[in-house]
Design a protein around this motif. Sequence first.
Motif, PDB file in Angstrom:
ATOM      1  N   ARG A 167       0.821  -1.220   0.000  1.00  0.00           N
ATOM      2  CA  ARG A 167       0.000   0.000   0.000  1.00  0.00           C
ATOM      3  C   ARG A 167       0.854   1.268   0.000  1.00  0.00           C
ATOM      4  O   ARG A 167       1.968   1.265   0.504  1.00  0.00           O
ATOM      5  CB  ARG A 167      -0.930   0.005   1.225  1.00  0.00           C
ATOM      6  CG  ARG A 167      -0.171   0.061   2.539  1.00  0.00           C
ATOM      7  CD  ARG A 167      -1.135   0.084   3.726  1.00  0.00           C
ATOM      8  NE  ARG A 167      -0.401  -0.146   4.967  1.00  0.00           N
ATOM      9  CZ  ARG A 167      -0.660   0.502   6.094  1.00  0.00           C
ATOM     10  NH1 ARG A 167      -1.627   1.393   6.134  1.00  0.00           N
ATOM     11  NH2 ARG A 167       0.039   0.252   7.187  1.00  0.00           N
ATOM     12  N   LEU A 173       1.952   4.690   1.319  1.00  0.00           N
ATOM     13  CA  LEU A 173       1.911   5.243   2.681  1.00  0.00           C
ATOM     14  C   LEU A 173       1.810   6.767   2.676  1.00  0.00           C
ATOM     15  O   LEU A 173       1.414   7.377   3.661  1.00  0.00           O
ATOM     16  CB  LEU A 173       3.176   4.833   3.445  1.00  0.00           C
ATOM     17  CG  LEU A 173       3.399   3.326   3.630  1.00  0.00           C
ATOM     18  CD1 LEU A 173       4.710   3.066   4.346  1.00  0.00           C
ATOM     19  CD2 LEU A 173       2.243   2.679   4.377  1.00  0.00           C
ATOM     20  N   GLY A 174       2.229   7.371   1.556  1.00  0.00           N
ATOM     21  CA  GLY A 174       2.168   8.825   1.466  1.00  0.00           C
ATOM     22  C   GLY A 174       3.428   9.370   0.819  1.00  0.00           C
ATOM     23  O   GLY A 174       4.299   8.604   0.398  1.00  0.00           O
ATOM     24  N   LYS A 175       3.486  10.697   0.732  1.00  0.00           N
ATOM     25  CA  LYS A 175       4.656  11.331   0.131  1.00  0.00           C
ATOM     26  C   LYS A 175       5.546  11.899   1.218  1.00  0.00           C
ATOM     27  O   LYS A 175       5.037  12.437   2.210  1.00  0.00           O
ATOM     28  CB  LYS A 175       4.185  12.484  -0.789  1.00  0.00           C
ATOM     29  CG  LYS A 175       3.794  12.012  -2.191  1.00  0.00           C
ATOM     30  CD  LYS A 175       3.337  13.162  -3.065  1.00  0.00           C
ATOM     31  CE  LYS A 175       4.480  14.067  -3.502  1.00  0.00           C
ATOM     32  NZ  LYS A 175       5.521  13.342  -4.271  1.00  0.00           N
ATOM     33  N   CYS A 205       6.232   6.851  -0.759  1.00  0.00           N
ATOM     34  CA  CYS A 205       6.497   5.830   0.248  1.00  0.00           C
ATOM     35  C   CYS A 205       5.462   4.721   0.205  1.00  0.00           C
ATOM     36  O   CYS A 205       4.260   4.994   0.084  1.00  0.00           O
ATOM     37  CB  CYS A 205       6.534   6.469   1.626  1.00  0.00           C
ATOM     38  SG  CYS A 205       7.655   7.886   1.682  1.00  0.00           S
ATOM     39  N   ALA A 235       8.766   0.155   5.743  1.00  0.00           N
ATOM     40  CA  ALA A 235       8.288   1.396   5.132  1.00  0.00           C
ATOM     41  C   ALA A 235       9.386   1.808   4.162  1.00  0.00           C
ATOM     42  O   ALA A 235      10.523   2.044   4.578  1.00  0.00           O
ATOM     43  CB  ALA A 235       8.074   2.461   6.200  1.00  0.00           C
ATOM     44  N   VAL A 284      14.244   5.405  14.408  1.00  0.00           N
ATOM     45  CA  VAL A 284      13.702   4.560  13.333  1.00  0.00           C
ATOM     46  C   VAL A 284      14.809   3.649  12.782  1.00  0.00           C
ATOM     47  O   VAL A 284      15.904   4.126  12.451  1.00  0.00           O
ATOM     48  CB  VAL A 284      13.146   5.448  12.193  1.00  0.00           C
ATOM     49  CG1 VAL A 284      12.963   4.644  10.901  1.00  0.00           C
ATOM     50  CG2 VAL A 284      11.827   6.086  12.616  1.00  0.00           C
ATOM     51  N   LEU A 331      12.943   1.231   5.681  1.00  0.00           N
ATOM     52  CA  LEU A 331      12.968   1.685   7.072  1.00  0.00           C
ATOM     53  C   LEU A 331      11.962   0.892   7.903  1.00  0.00           C
ATOM     54  O   LEU A 331      11.085   0.222   7.357  1.00  0.00           O
ATOM     55  CB  LEU A 331      12.609   3.178   7.127  1.00  0.00           C
ATOM     56  CG  LEU A 331      13.548   4.102   6.334  1.00  0.00           C
ATOM     57  CD1 LEU A 331      12.908   5.455   6.142  1.00  0.00           C
ATOM     58  CD2 LEU A 331      14.890   4.212   7.022  1.00  0.00           C
ATOM     59  N   GLU A 332      12.106   1.022   9.229  1.00  0.00           N
ATOM     60  CA  GLU A 332      11.207   0.339  10.166  1.00  0.00           C
ATOM     61  C   GLU A 332       9.776   0.849   9.969  1.00  0.00           C
ATOM     62  O   GLU A 332       9.545   2.068   9.908  1.00  0.00           O
ATOM     63  CB  GLU A 332      11.685   0.646  11.593  1.00  0.00           C
ATOM     64  CG  GLU A 332      10.856   0.062  12.698  1.00  0.00           C
ATOM     65  CD  GLU A 332      11.442   0.395  14.072  1.00  0.00           C
ATOM     66  OE1 GLU A 332      12.485   1.087  14.143  1.00  0.00           O
ATOM     67  OE2 GLU A 332      10.841  -0.038  15.071  1.00  0.00           O
ATOM     68  N   LEU A 333       8.836  -0.082   9.832  1.00  0.00           N
ATOM     69  CA  LEU A 333       7.422   0.286   9.659  1.00  0.00           C
ATOM     70  C   LEU A 333       6.853   0.753  10.993  1.00  0.00           C
ATOM     71  O   LEU A 333       7.026   0.071  12.006  1.00  0.00           O
ATOM     72  CB  LEU A 333       6.648  -0.945   9.154  1.00  0.00           C
ATOM     73  CG  LEU A 333       5.224  -0.706   8.669  1.00  0.00           C
ATOM     74  CD1 LEU A 333       5.225   0.068   7.351  1.00  0.00           C
ATOM     75  CD2 LEU A 333       4.482  -2.024   8.497  1.00  0.00           C
ATOM     76  N   CYS A 334       6.219   1.922  10.996  1.00  0.00           N
ATOM     77  CA  CYS A 334       5.620   2.462  12.232  1.00  0.00           C
ATOM     78  C   CYS A 334       4.128   2.653  11.966  1.00  0.00           C
ATOM     79  O   CYS A 334       3.707   3.693  11.443  1.00  0.00           O
ATOM     80  CB  CYS A 334       6.271   3.787  12.604  1.00  0.00           C
ATOM     81  SG  CYS A 334       8.048   3.641  12.871  1.00  0.00           S
ATOM     82  N   GLN A 376       1.909   5.687  12.404  1.00  0.00           N
ATOM     83  CA  GLN A 376       2.396   6.887  11.700  1.00  0.00           C
ATOM     84  C   GLN A 376       3.177   7.831  12.614  1.00  0.00           C
ATOM     85  O   GLN A 376       4.165   7.410  13.199  1.00  0.00           O
ATOM     86  CB  GLN A 376       1.217   7.599  11.028  1.00  0.00           C
ATOM     87  CG  GLN A 376       0.600   6.737   9.921  1.00  0.00           C
ATOM     88  CD  GLN A 376      -0.559   7.418   9.239  1.00  0.00           C
ATOM     89  OE1 GLN A 376      -1.518   7.810   9.883  1.00  0.00           O
ATOM     90  NE2 GLN A 376      -0.476   7.576   7.926  1.00  0.00           N
ATOM     91  N   PHE A 410       7.889   9.111  14.829  1.00  0.00           N
ATOM     92  CA  PHE A 410       7.068   8.004  14.362  1.00  0.00           C
ATOM     93  C   PHE A 410       6.631   7.132  15.530  1.00  0.00           C
ATOM     94  O   PHE A 410       7.319   7.062  16.547  1.00  0.00           O
ATOM     95  CB  PHE A 410       7.850   7.192  13.324  1.00  0.00           C
ATOM     96  CG  PHE A 410       8.086   7.989  12.063  1.00  0.00           C
ATOM     97  CD1 PHE A 410       9.227   8.773  11.935  1.00  0.00           C
ATOM     98  CD2 PHE A 410       7.147   7.999  11.045  1.00  0.00           C
ATOM     99  CE1 PHE A 410       9.429   9.551  10.802  1.00  0.00           C
ATOM    100  CE2 PHE A 410       7.347   8.770   9.904  1.00  0.00           C
ATOM    101  CZ  PHE A 410       8.480   9.552   9.790  1.00  0.00           C
TER     102      PHE A 410
HETATM  103  C1  LIG Z   1       8.892   5.937   4.834  1.00  0.00           C
HETATM  104  C2  LIG Z   1       8.897   7.410   5.121  1.00  0.00           C
HETATM  105  C3  LIG Z   1       8.438   7.756   6.528  1.00  0.00           C
HETATM  106  C4  LIG Z   1       9.402   7.170   7.517  1.00  0.00           C
HETATM  107  O1  LIG Z   1      10.532   7.650   7.561  1.00  0.00           O
HETATM  108  N1  LIG Z   1       9.050   6.095   8.289  1.00  0.00           N
HETATM  109  C5  LIG Z   1      10.033   5.532   9.204  1.00  0.00           C
HETATM  110  C6  LIG Z   1       7.755   5.570   8.241  1.00  0.00           C
HETATM  111  C7  LIG Z   1       7.410   4.399   8.928  1.00  0.00           C
HETATM  112  N2  LIG Z   1       6.135   3.927   8.863  1.00  0.00           N
HETATM  113  C8  LIG Z   1       5.206   4.613   8.156  1.00  0.00           C
HETATM  114  C9  LIG Z   1       3.822   4.142   8.103  1.00  0.00           C
HETATM  115  C10 LIG Z   1       3.354   2.939   8.490  1.00  0.00           C
HETATM  116  C11 LIG Z   1       1.980   2.948   8.262  1.00  0.00           C
HETATM  117  C12 LIG Z   1       1.682   4.192   7.776  1.00  0.00           C
HETATM  118  N3  LIG Z   1       2.835   4.928   7.677  1.00  0.00           N
HETATM  119  N4  LIG Z   1       5.478   5.749   7.467  1.00  0.00           N
HETATM  120  C13 LIG Z   1       6.755   6.224   7.498  1.00  0.00           C
HETATM  121  N5  LIG Z   1       7.060   7.343   6.751  1.00  0.00           N
HETATM  122  C14 LIG Z   1       5.942   8.144   6.183  1.00  0.00           C
HETATM  123  C15 LIG Z   1       5.485   7.616   4.837  1.00  0.00           C
HETATM  124  C16 LIG Z   1       4.792   8.773   4.182  1.00  0.00           C
HETATM  125  C17 LIG Z   1       5.328  10.039   4.826  1.00  0.00           C
HETATM  126  C18 LIG Z   1       6.231   9.638   5.966  1.00  0.00           C
END
Ligand SMILES: CC[C@@H]1C(=O)N(C)c2cnc(-c3ccc[nH]3)nc2N1C1CCCC1
Length: 311
Positions: A34, A36-38, A44, A57, A91, A107-110, A113, A160
Motif C-alpha cells: 500500500r 503510505l504517502g509522500k 512511500c 516502510a 527509526v 525503514l522500520e514500519l511504524c 504513523q 514516528f
Molecule cells: C517511509 C517514510 C516515513 C518514515 O521515515 N518512516 C520511518 C515511516 C514508517 N512507517 C510509516 C507508516 C506505516 C503505516 C503508515 N505509515 N510511514 C513512514 N514514513 C511516512 C510515509 C509517508 C510520509 C512519511
Amino acid sequence: PTDRKDPTEQEILIEEKKTKPNGEVYVRKYIKGRFLGKGGFAKCYEFTCTETKQPYAAKLLPKSSLTKSRARQKLLSEIKIHRSLKHKHVVGFQHFFEDHDNVYILLELCTNQTLNEIIRRRKRLHELEVQCYVVQMVSALKYLHAHKVIHRDLKLGNLFVNDKMEIKIGDFGLATKLEFEGDRKRTICGTPNYIAPEILEGKNGHSYEVDIWSLGVIIYTLLIGKPPFETSDVKTTYKKIRLNSYTFPDNIKCSREIKDLISSILHLDPAKRPNLTQILEHEFFHMNAAIPKALPAYTLACPPSESYTTK
Ligand SMILES: CC[C@@H]1C(=O)N(C)c2cnc(-c3ccc[nH]3)nc2N1C1CCCC1
C-alpha cells in the motif's frame, strides 16, 4: 491451485540484484504494497520481503529527482548518518539499494504513523502521556548527541509511532554529524515552527542545543495542540521566536511543573537551556501526573513515573 492471485491482485515485485565480491549474484525480492504517502521527493510504500515476510516502510526516490547536487547531497548525508544509528527510539534503517529508475530506502514500519496524526485526532494529550513520550525522545536524543549527531528537524511529523505506541525519531534529511568537539554548524535549516533562534540569528553557528529547543516546542505542542510561535505567515513566526513571544492559553489547564519545564527549555540563549540529563531531573517527571479519567483506547508504552528518577 488456490494460491494463484487473480490478475487484478497482481503483486508488483521489486528486485534487488547484487553481485557479491566473490562473484556470487543474489537477488532479493520485495512486494510493493500500500501507498503510505509522500515524504519530500519520495513516494512511500509498504514493502514486504518475499523471503522473510518482514514488512518495511520504503522511500522510493526517483533518480530523476536526484540530478541537482543539493538533493543528492541531502540523500547521501541522510543515508550515511541514518544507517550508522541503532537505538530503540530511533527509526530502524534496514537497507538501501537502487535499480535503473529509483533509489530505495527500507525503514522500520511504524503503523501508528507520527505524533502529527495522533495530535490531529486527539487535539492534545494528557500530561501523563507527554511524560511518557518525552522520556523516550530524551533517550533517543542522548544517543544521537553521544554519537555527535544533531537531528536539526525535530517536529511531530518526524516522531514516528509503532504498533506498541513507542516513539521512533526518523527523517535524518537535515541531520548533521559534528566532526570534532566544539565544531559548530552554520547552514540555515529546519521547519519554521520548530527552528531555534540561534539558527535564525546565524551569527555564531549552532550545535546540540537546537534539538533541545525543538524538544521544548514539541512538549508545548503535545500539551496545547499547536506550536507556541505558530502564526499565519513564516516571517511573523520568526519574529515571535526571536522575541521569545508565546503564552499558555488560559482555557487549557496545565500543571505549574510542565509550564516551568517548557519555559526553561525555550530559552533564547542556547547556553541557558537545560541539557538532556537536567531535563529528566526536572520535577515534571517526578510528579505523579494525574491519571486521566478516560485514557485513550491504546495503552502507554511507559513504566509508571517513579521509574524516571535518575538513580
Ligand atoms: C517511509 C517514510 C516515513 C518514515 O521515515 N518512516 C520511518 C515511516 C514508517 N512507517 C510509516 C507508516 C506505516 C503505516 C503508515 N505509515 N510511514 C513512514 N514514513 C511516512 C510515509 C509517508 C510520509 C512519511
